[in-house]
Design an enzyme around this catalytic site. Sequence first.
Site, PDB file in Angstrom:
ATOM      1  N   CYS A   1       0.834  -1.211   0.000  1.00 34.20           N
ATOM      2  CA  CYS A   1       0.000   0.000   0.000  1.00 34.20           C
ATOM      3  C   CYS A   1       0.864   1.254   0.000  1.00 34.20           C
ATOM      4  O   CYS A   1       1.393   1.656   1.050  1.00 34.20           O
ATOM      5  CB  CYS A   1      -0.928  -0.040   1.225  1.00 34.20           C
ATOM      6  SG  CYS A   1      -2.003   1.404   1.333  1.00 34.20           S
TER       7      CYS A   1
ATOM      8  N   CYS B   1      -0.457   4.109   2.137  1.00 30.00           N
ATOM      9  CA  CYS B   1      -0.259   3.886   3.572  1.00 30.00           C
ATOM     10  C   CYS B   1       1.193   4.117   3.973  1.00 30.00           C
ATOM     11  O   CYS B   1       1.472   4.716   5.001  1.00 30.00           O
ATOM     12  CB  CYS B   1      -0.615   2.445   3.953  1.00 30.00           C
ATOM     13  SG  CYS B   1      -2.185   1.880   3.310  1.00 30.00           S
ATOM     14  N   ASP B   2       2.117   3.613   3.190  1.00 30.27           N
ATOM     15  CA  ASP B   2       3.503   3.526   3.658  1.00 30.27           C
ATOM     16  C   ASP B   2       4.504   4.386   2.889  1.00 30.27           C
ATOM     17  O   ASP B   2       5.662   4.483   3.306  1.00 30.27           O
ATOM     18  CB  ASP B   2       3.954   2.055   3.621  1.00 30.27           C
ATOM     19  CG  ASP B   2       3.142   1.214   4.597  1.00 30.27           C
ATOM     20  OD1 ASP B   2       2.752   1.747   5.650  1.00 30.27           O
ATOM     21  OD2 ASP B   2       2.868   0.034   4.305  1.00 30.27           O
TER      22      ASP B   2
HETATM   23  C1  LIG Z   1       0.403  -4.131   4.894  1.00 30.50           C
HETATM   24  C2  LIG Z   1      -0.763  -3.162   4.928  1.00 30.50           C
HETATM   25  C3  LIG Z   1      -0.608  -1.925   5.505  1.00 30.50           C
HETATM   26  C4  LIG Z   1      -1.673  -1.029   5.537  1.00 30.50           C
HETATM   27  N1  LIG Z   1      -1.494   0.171   6.137  1.00 30.50           N
HETATM   28  C5  LIG Z   1      -2.531   1.037   6.197  1.00 30.50           C
HETATM   29  C6  LIG Z   1      -2.371   2.306   6.829  1.00 30.50           C
HETATM   30  O1  LIG Z   1      -1.278   2.648   7.313  1.00 30.50           O
HETATM   31  N2  LIG Z   1      -3.446   3.125   6.848  1.00 30.50           N
HETATM   32  C7  LIG Z   1      -4.650   2.783   6.300  1.00 30.50           C
HETATM   33  O2  LIG Z   1      -5.584   3.576   6.372  1.00 30.50           O
HETATM   34  N3  LIG Z   1      -4.823   1.603   5.693  1.00 30.50           N
HETATM   35  C8  LIG Z   1      -3.793   0.728   5.630  1.00 30.50           C
HETATM   36  N4  LIG Z   1      -3.951  -0.468   4.991  1.00 30.50           N
HETATM   37  C9  LIG Z   1      -5.254  -0.768   4.367  1.00 30.50           C
HETATM   38  C10 LIG Z   1      -6.252  -1.190   5.451  1.00 30.50           C
HETATM   39  O3  LIG Z   1      -5.674  -2.218   6.213  1.00 30.50           O
HETATM   40  C11 LIG Z   1      -7.548  -1.656   4.816  1.00 30.50           C
HETATM   41  O4  LIG Z   1      -8.065  -0.664   3.963  1.00 30.50           O
HETATM   42  C12 LIG Z   1      -8.578  -1.972   5.885  1.00 30.50           C
HETATM   43  O5  LIG Z   1      -8.055  -2.895   6.822  1.00 30.50           O
HETATM   44  C13 LIG Z   1      -9.851  -2.539   5.284  1.00 30.50           C
HETATM   45  O6  LIG Z   1     -10.724  -2.822   6.314  1.00 30.50           O
HETATM   46  P1  LIG Z   1     -11.916  -3.865   6.168  1.00 30.50           P
HETATM   47  O7  LIG Z   1     -12.606  -3.836   7.480  1.00 30.50           O
HETATM   48  O8  LIG Z   1     -12.678  -3.591   4.951  1.00 30.50           O
HETATM   49  O9  LIG Z   1     -11.251  -5.285   5.927  1.00 30.50           O
HETATM   50  P2  LIG Z   1     -10.000  -6.072   6.464  1.00 30.50           P
HETATM   51  O10 LIG Z   1      -9.105  -5.264   7.330  1.00 30.50           O
HETATM   52  O11 LIG Z   1      -9.437  -6.722   5.262  1.00 30.50           O
HETATM   53  O12 LIG Z   1     -10.673  -7.175   7.392  1.00 30.50           O
HETATM   54  C14 LIG Z   1     -11.471  -8.176   6.856  1.00 30.50           C
HETATM   55  C15 LIG Z   1     -11.978  -9.043   7.982  1.00 30.50           C
HETATM   56  O13 LIG Z   1     -12.913  -9.975   7.477  1.00 30.50           O
HETATM   57  C16 LIG Z   1     -12.670 -11.245   8.019  1.00 30.50           C
HETATM   58  N5  LIG Z   1     -13.216 -12.237   7.118  1.00 30.50           N
HETATM   59  C17 LIG Z   1     -12.913 -12.456   5.807  1.00 30.50           C
HETATM   60  N6  LIG Z   1     -13.655 -13.472   5.318  1.00 30.50           N
HETATM   61  C18 LIG Z   1     -14.461 -13.875   6.350  1.00 30.50           C
HETATM   62  C19 LIG Z   1     -15.449 -14.885   6.480  1.00 30.50           C
HETATM   63  N7  LIG Z   1     -15.769 -15.693   5.470  1.00 30.50           N
HETATM   64  N8  LIG Z   1     -16.057 -15.037   7.676  1.00 30.50           N
HETATM   65  C20 LIG Z   1     -15.753 -14.231   8.726  1.00 30.50           C
HETATM   66  N9  LIG Z   1     -14.827 -13.238   8.645  1.00 30.50           N
HETATM   67  C21 LIG Z   1     -14.192 -13.084   7.475  1.00 30.50           C
HETATM   68  C22 LIG Z   1     -11.169 -11.293   8.204  1.00 30.50           C
HETATM   69  O14 LIG Z   1     -10.799 -12.269   9.169  1.00 30.50           O
HETATM   70  C23 LIG Z   1     -10.898  -9.871   8.684  1.00 30.50           C
HETATM   71  O15 LIG Z   1     -11.113  -9.787  10.056  1.00 30.50           O
HETATM   72  C24 LIG Z   1      -2.916  -1.385   4.953  1.00 30.50           C
HETATM   73  C25 LIG Z   1      -3.071  -2.639   4.364  1.00 30.50           C
HETATM   74  C26 LIG Z   1      -2.021  -3.527   4.348  1.00 30.50           C
HETATM   75  C27 LIG Z   1      -2.192  -4.888   3.727  1.00 30.50           C
END
Ligand SMILES: Cc1cc2nc3c(=O)[nH]c(=O)nc-3n(C[C@H](O)[C@H](O)[C@H](O)COP(=O)(O)OP(=O)(O)OC[C@H]3O[C@@H](n4cnc5c(N)ncnc54)[C@H](O)[C@@H]3O)c2cc1C
Length: 315
Positions: A139, A142-143
């Site tokens: 990302c 992000c970084d």
């Molecule tokens: C390495 C990295 C660094 C990042 N750094 C930043 C940052 O500094 N700042 C920032 O704003 N964003 C950052 N991001 C992006 C950010 O992490 C995502 O945009 C954000 O986490 C998305 O949130 P979400 O709740 O949509 O899903 P996610 O965080 O992807 O969470 C999805 C959840 O769904 C669950 N899940 C999936 N399938 C199922 C299922 N079938 N049943 C039950 N549960 C399920 C998973 O276990 C997880 O808990 C980063 C991403 C990465 C990969």
Amino acid sequence: MENSALEKIHCLIIGSGPAGYTAAIYASRAGLNPVLYQGIQPGGQLTITTEVENYPGYPDGIQGPEMMVNFENQAKRMGTDVRYGLATKVDFSSHPYKVQIDEEKWIEANAVIISTGASAKWLGLESEQRLNGYGVSACAVCDGFFFKGREVAIIGAGDTAAEEALYLSKICSKIHMIVRKGEMRASKVMQDRVLNTPNIKVYWHNVTDEILGSTKVEGVRIKNTQTGEKQEIPVSAFFVAIGHHPNSDIFKGWLDMDEAGYLVTTPGTSKTNVEGVFASGDVQDKIYRQAVTAAGSGCIAALDAERWLSEKGLH
Ligand SMILES: Cc1cc2nc3c(=O)[nH]c(=O)nc-3n(C[C@H](O)[C@H](O)[C@H](O)COP(=O)(O)OP(=O)(O)OC[C@H]3O[C@@H](n4cnc5c(N)ncnc54)[C@H](O)[C@@H]3O)c2cc1C
């Protein structure tokens, strides 16, 4: 399905990233008694990163895993029933909706909020895994800031890779862009913008052989696929921009999704094509993919669910 294995609840939230927990906080406070299943990555994507500097409210930044524990504790304090478990199947053919957990137990819910996120695609190199969070990132938004004024590498050739390379070009001194083929998949306009940016150097016909460094990224070794020639480029960070996979497989056939598998919602809302089923976070957002946007859309999903349940006389 045996009735003994069926639990009836009001509001089910699937996923425990910023979107799921924010939906949980709002749904709990609205009296929806939500049950949240965490999936295989409790806390979501931020649990695999180190410092998060761009989430408002943390002036000194915070470690990703610690931030997600805060989210979880806040949801629990508001009354969310947070559980381990993976949604393995859904049946949206009739209301209330049924969701299977861990391939055995069935939950029946009046409203379902899907916050299952997306997973970044990785190259699969050992060095990539070892240095993840120590210069390897999926990302740039992000970084990138952590590598201000430094030379970095990016791999990828699609629109997202082009966008991220352009984003980095405004922060970092030089961007080494590694492209497997002799052209990019990115649209012509994006490709032209990359090629006309003086501090982006494109290495055509090259793949990543190894990311160099023992405790942090110090360089990348690339290999020319036509000549076999290898070269090392000193860089401080390595950005992987080869795509994301939305975690939406179990909804295939039930919910509308685009060709990449992102759930389709009515613009400006979290509504899917099945009324009473809402989607929030990265599983329905292929553009912004940030914790704060995911959290915001989790809030929208909970408010949409609450209003829909009220309209139906269920709340
Ligand atoms: C390495 C990295 C660094 C990042 N750094 C930043 C940052 O500094 N700042 C920032 O704003 N964003 C950052 N991001 C992006 C950010 O992490 C995502 O945009 C954000 O986490 C998305 O949130 P979400 O709740 O949509 O899903 P996610 O965080 O992807 O969470 C999805 C959840 O769904 C669950 N899940 C999936 N399938 C199922 C299922 N079938 N049943 C039950 N549960 C399920 C998973 O276990 C997880 O808990 C980063 C991403 C990465 C990969």
